[in-house]
Design an enzyme around this catalytic site. Structure first.
Site, PDB file in Angstrom:
ATOM      1  N   CYS A 101     -14.487  -7.091  27.795  1.00 55.74           N
ATOM      2  CA  CYS A 101     -13.885  -8.385  27.428  1.00 55.74           C
ATOM      3  C   CYS A 101     -14.769  -9.223  26.512  1.00 55.74           C
ATOM      4  O   CYS A 101     -14.392 -10.321  26.110  1.00 55.74           O
ATOM      5  CB  CYS A 101     -13.592  -9.192  28.686  1.00 55.74           C
ATOM      6  SG  CYS A 101     -12.464  -8.346  29.784  1.00 55.74           S
ATOM      7  N   HIS A 126     -14.251 -16.817  30.857  1.00 58.36           N
ATOM      8  CA  HIS A 126     -13.442 -15.590  30.815  1.00 58.36           C
ATOM      9  C   HIS A 126     -12.658 -15.583  32.128  1.00 58.36           C
ATOM     10  O   HIS A 126     -13.235 -15.779  33.199  1.00 58.36           O
ATOM     11  CB  HIS A 126     -14.355 -14.363  30.720  1.00 58.36           C
ATOM     12  CG  HIS A 126     -13.639 -13.088  31.047  1.00 58.36           C
ATOM     13  ND1 HIS A 126     -12.510 -12.709  30.371  1.00 58.36           N
ATOM     14  CD2 HIS A 126     -13.858 -12.144  31.998  1.00 58.36           C
ATOM     15  CE1 HIS A 126     -12.062 -11.570  30.892  1.00 58.36           C
ATOM     16  NE2 HIS A 126     -12.872 -11.214  31.877  1.00 58.36           N
ATOM     17  N   SER A 173     -17.391  -6.525  31.184  1.00 55.87           N
ATOM     18  CA  SER A 173     -17.937  -5.591  32.175  1.00 55.87           C
ATOM     19  C   SER A 173     -18.770  -4.500  31.525  1.00 55.87           C
ATOM     20  O   SER A 173     -18.545  -4.117  30.378  1.00 55.87           O
ATOM     21  CB  SER A 173     -16.791  -4.939  32.951  1.00 55.87           C
ATOM     22  OG  SER A 173     -16.310  -5.834  33.911  1.00 55.87           O
ATOM     23  N   GLU A 233     -10.382  -3.653  24.064  1.00 54.54           N
ATOM     24  CA  GLU A 233     -10.792  -2.506  24.868  1.00 54.54           C
ATOM     25  C   GLU A 233      -9.574  -1.654  25.178  1.00 54.54           C
ATOM     26  O   GLU A 233      -9.629  -0.776  26.037  1.00 54.54           O
ATOM     27  CB  GLU A 233     -11.527  -2.931  26.137  1.00 54.54           C
ATOM     28  CG  GLU A 233     -10.781  -3.914  27.011  1.00 54.54           C
ATOM     29  CD  GLU A 233     -11.531  -4.229  28.278  1.00 54.54           C
ATOM     30  OE1 GLU A 233     -11.718  -3.301  29.077  1.00 54.54           O
ATOM     31  OE2 GLU A 233     -11.917  -5.384  28.465  1.00 54.54           O
TER      32      GLU A 233
HETATM   33  P1  HMG Z   1      -8.467  -7.814  46.928  1.00 55.89           P
HETATM   34  O1  HMG Z   1      -9.377  -6.984  47.741  1.00 55.89           O
HETATM   35  O2  HMG Z   1      -7.037  -7.446  46.915  1.00 55.89           O
HETATM   36  O3  HMG Z   1      -8.484  -9.330  47.339  1.00 55.89           O
HETATM   37  O4  HMG Z   1      -9.033  -7.786  45.437  1.00 55.89           O
HETATM   38  P2  HMG Z   1      -9.370 -10.099  48.446  1.00 55.89           P
HETATM   39  O5  HMG Z   1      -9.117  -9.573  49.779  1.00 55.89           O
HETATM   40  O6  HMG Z   1     -10.807 -10.199  47.942  1.00 55.89           O
HETATM   41  O7  HMG Z   1      -8.665 -11.528  48.312  1.00 55.89           O
HETATM   42  C1  HMG Z   1      -8.712 -12.267  47.140  1.00 55.89           C
HETATM   43  C2  HMG Z   1      -8.765 -13.739  47.516  1.00 55.89           C
HETATM   44  O8  HMG Z   1      -7.521 -14.122  48.105  1.00 55.89           O
HETATM   45  C3  HMG Z   1      -9.826 -14.066  48.547  1.00 55.89           C
HETATM   46  O9  HMG Z   1     -10.373 -15.314  48.169  1.00 55.89           O
HETATM   47  C4  HMG Z   1      -9.032 -14.222  49.843  1.00 55.89           C
HETATM   48  O10 HMG Z   1      -9.648 -15.057  50.804  1.00 55.89           O
HETATM   49  C5  HMG Z   1      -7.768 -14.849  49.301  1.00 55.89           C
HETATM   50  P3  HMG Z   1     -11.965 -15.461  47.924  1.00 55.89           P
HETATM   51  O11 HMG Z   1     -12.606 -15.143  49.221  1.00 55.89           O
HETATM   52  O12 HMG Z   1     -12.325 -14.436  46.888  1.00 55.89           O
HETATM   53  O13 HMG Z   1     -12.135 -16.850  47.481  1.00 55.89           O
HETATM   54  N1  HMG Z   1      -6.601 -14.730  50.178  1.00 55.89           N
HETATM   55  C6  HMG Z   1      -5.736 -15.741  50.398  1.00 55.89           C
HETATM   56  N2  HMG Z   1      -5.709 -17.003  49.918  1.00 55.89           N
HETATM   57  C7  HMG Z   1      -4.656 -17.805  50.320  1.00 55.89           C
HETATM   58  N3  HMG Z   1      -3.693 -17.389  51.165  1.00 55.89           N
HETATM   59  C8  HMG Z   1      -3.692 -16.131  51.659  1.00 55.89           C
HETATM   60  C9  HMG Z   1      -4.742 -15.240  51.269  1.00 55.89           C
HETATM   61  N4  HMG Z   1      -5.033 -13.951  51.538  1.00 55.89           N
HETATM   62  C10 HMG Z   1      -6.188 -13.648  50.871  1.00 55.89           C
HETATM   63  N5  HMG Z   1      -2.711 -15.743  52.477  1.00 55.89           N
HETATM   64  C11 HMG Z   1      -9.950  -8.306  43.305  1.00 55.89           C
HETATM   65  C12 HMG Z   1      -9.276  -8.873  44.549  1.00 55.89           C
HETATM   66  C13 HMG Z   1     -10.191  -9.434  42.328  1.00 55.89           C
HETATM   67  C14 HMG Z   1     -11.290  -7.664  43.680  1.00 55.89           C
HETATM   68  C15 HMG Z   1      -8.993  -7.239  42.678  1.00 55.89           C
HETATM   69  O14 HMG Z   1      -7.815  -7.853  42.256  1.00 55.89           O
HETATM   70  C16 HMG Z   1      -9.605  -6.491  41.510  1.00 55.89           C
HETATM   71  O15 HMG Z   1     -10.303  -5.507  41.689  1.00 55.89           O
HETATM   72  N6  HMG Z   1      -9.345  -6.953  40.236  1.00 55.89           N
HETATM   73  C17 HMG Z   1      -9.889  -6.349  39.037  1.00 55.89           C
HETATM   74  C18 HMG Z   1     -11.365  -6.648  38.833  1.00 55.89           C
HETATM   75  C19 HMG Z   1     -11.635  -8.075  38.397  1.00 55.89           C
HETATM   76  O16 HMG Z   1     -10.767  -8.789  37.931  1.00 55.89           O
HETATM   77  N7  HMG Z   1     -12.927  -8.478  38.489  1.00 55.89           N
HETATM   78  C20 HMG Z   1     -13.334  -9.783  38.033  1.00 55.89           C
HETATM   79  C21 HMG Z   1     -14.772  -9.821  37.534  1.00 55.89           C
HETATM   80  S1  HMG Z   1     -15.087  -8.533  36.328  1.00 55.89           S
HETATM   81  C22 HMG Z   1     -14.416  -9.161  34.838  1.00 55.89           C
HETATM   82  O17 HMG Z   1     -14.117 -10.307  34.742  1.00 55.89           O
HETATM   83  C23 HMG Z   1     -14.257  -8.192  33.719  1.00 55.89           C
HETATM   84  C24 HMG Z   1     -12.849  -7.699  33.486  1.00 55.89           C
HETATM   85  O18 HMG Z   1     -12.059  -8.697  32.867  1.00 55.89           O
HETATM   86  C25 HMG Z   1     -12.867  -6.431  32.621  1.00 55.89           C
HETATM   87  C26 HMG Z   1     -13.606  -6.460  31.303  1.00 55.89           C
HETATM   88  O19 HMG Z   1     -14.622  -7.095  31.094  1.00 55.89           O
HETATM   89  O20 HMG Z   1     -13.150  -5.704  30.436  1.00 55.89           O
HETATM   90  C27 HMG Z   1     -12.154  -7.318  34.795  1.00 55.89           C
END
Ligand code: HMG
Length: 393
Positions: free
Chosen positions: A111, A233, A308, A79
């Site tokens: 992906c 994935h 996605s 992609e």
């Molecule tokens: P965010 O808002 O920065 O993070 O975004 P958050 O506030 O949701 O925190 C993440 C986790 O860290 C949470 O755990 C927190 O509790 C924890 P969860 O509740 O999810 O289990 N946390 C802590 N843990 C330990 N100690 C601490 C601490 N503080 C917080 N001190 C997000 C996270 C993944 C949304 C962001 O990085 C993002 O947007 N990433 C890109 C999108 C993505 O990867 N999506 C995944 C599914 S889609 C997919 O897989 C397709 C893709 O590969 C693309 C394609 O297909 O081409 C992306």
């Protein structure tokens, strides 16, 4: 006829940034990145590596003369394609000196692209049992500096040879798949960074997994006890863990332990590389096979692919006798051992360096890039590549 993965190779650029350092620079607790997201290091692509070179370098390590003569189909899942028209696979076909009597195409569905390629390869082999198909999965994930997605970037490629009577894993015929038009993550043709609705994408990933898992169990008449491991994935490793946790209770206690232990082993490489989109699932599989020395021939591995937009698929494979003899574990360990850590400031500089879009000529020095195959520049809108291994002979 048994069809599946005959060989598997991996490449990632020689530069990475440490997640603890990135967390400090972003004023975030390091545990958020290392535990909450589940990533330790993130691969950075220098300007001399693009999706073509990453894929070609991944394939270089696994091809022998017989493969080169028998590969009659090259499918490049990506992609982060470099051209709206010409397939990235055609460049790789040339760089690897493959047989001209071959088809070469590029496939896209986020992906999921490489999984589509593997399933199409199975059909091709069924009709042409003597042939081999080279499936390339290669991507550079970019969300932008100081964005929530920044911690889930990465760069790398996996190359797979699909053939009859494969040495590593037979792919079984039962598959469950689903397509739904959603805007969880996308990248318009004018943008070099992805747009993402992070929380929604997480929810959709889990919903797609649960849908195809339920469909698969019914279609294949199998349940969680039938699996030695399930690979996911891995946009970041915590995502796969969340998906696994949704089904763990379907299994007995020792099954739960086995699946959790194997899941951790399947995330080892990804924790050091980050999201490599089309290749992430196959990097997880590679990590499991190389890190677990006790998996036995005949054991079944489940695979969940998610792209996605979105398409999800669950399918499975069965390990073949002596499969470990055909892995190139040492080469991959060497690749990781020889990487160089860059500071956050250096990473930011590399991230913001870009190729010209106005046709002007650029030339890059490749002495600092240890990769065999590099991008050496652009001339009149044409990317120039070098295969150093050809020139050293
Ligand atoms: P965010 O808002 O920065 O993070 O975004 P958050 O506030 O949701 O925190 C993440 C986790 O860290 C949470 O755990 C927190 O509790 C924890 P969860 O509740 O999810 O289990 N946390 C802590 N843990 C330990 N100690 C601490 C601490 N503080 C917080 N001190 C997000 C996270 C993944 C949304 C962001 O990085 C993002 O947007 N990433 C890109 C999108 C993505 O990867 N999506 C995944 C599914 S889609 C997919 O897989 C397709 C893709 O590969 C693309 C394609 O297909 O081409 C992306």
């Amino acid at each position: 006829m048994k069809i599946g993965i005959d060989k598997i190779g991996f490449y990632t650029p020689h530069l990475y940034v440490d997640m603890n350092e990135l967390a400090v620079a972003r004023d975030v607790e390091p545990e958020k990145f290392t535990i909450g997201i589940g990533q330790d290091e993130m691969a950075i692509a220098p300007i001399t590596q693009d999706p073509v070179t990453l894929a070609a370098n991944a394939a270089l390590n696994i091809l022998d003369e017989e493969d080169v003569s028998k590969i009659d189909f090259v499918m490049f899942g990506t992609e982060t394609g470099i051209d709206h028209s010409k397939s990235a696979g055609v460049y790789v076909h040339h760089l690897l000196g493959l047989n001209p009597s071959a088809r070469t195409i590029e496939l896209k569905q986020a992906c999921y692209g490489a999984t589509a390629a593997i399933q199409l390869a199975k059909g091709h082999i069924a009709l042409n049992p003597e042939s081999k198909v080279l499936v390339l999965a290669s991507d550079i994930a970019r969300y932008g500096l100081q964005t929530p997605g920044e911690v889930t970037q990465g760069a790398g490629a996996v190359a797979l040879i699909i053939s009859a009577d494969p040495k590593i894993m037979v792919l079984e015929n039962e598959q469950a798949y689903v397509t739904k038009d959603i805007m969880d993550f996308w990248r318009p043709t004018y943008s070099d960074i992805a747009f993402v609705d992070g929380k929604f994408s997480n929810d959709q990933y889990l919903a797609f997994f649960n849908t195809v898992w339920a469909q698969y169990k019914e279609k294949a008449n199998k349940n969680i006890e039938d699996f030695a491991a399930i690979c996911y994935h891995l946009p970041y490793t915590k995502m796969g863990l969340k998906a696994l946790r949704t089904i763990l209770e379907e299994g007995e206690e020792r099954t739960q332990e086995r699946l959790q232990e194997n899941f951790q082993l399947s995330t080892k490489y990804s924790r050091k590389v980050g999201n490599i989109y089309t290749a992430s699932l196959y990097l997880g599989l590679l990590s499991l096979l190389e890190m677990n020395e006790n998996l036995q021939a005949g054991e079944r591995i489940g695979l969940f692919s998610y792209g996605s937009g979105a398409v999800g698929e669950f399918f499975s494979g069965v390990l073949q006798p002596n499969y470990r003899d055909y892995l190139i574990v040492e080469k991959h360990q060497e690749l990781f051992a020889n990487r160089k850590r860059v500071t956050v400031a250096e990473y930011e500089e590399i991230f913001t360096e870009s190729l010209p879009t106005d046709g002007s000529t650029v030339e890059f020095e490749t002495v600092n890039d240890p990769a065999a195959i590099c991008l050496t520049g652009i001339t009149e809108h044409m990317r120039q590549y070098l295969n150093k291994s050809e020139h050293s002979e």
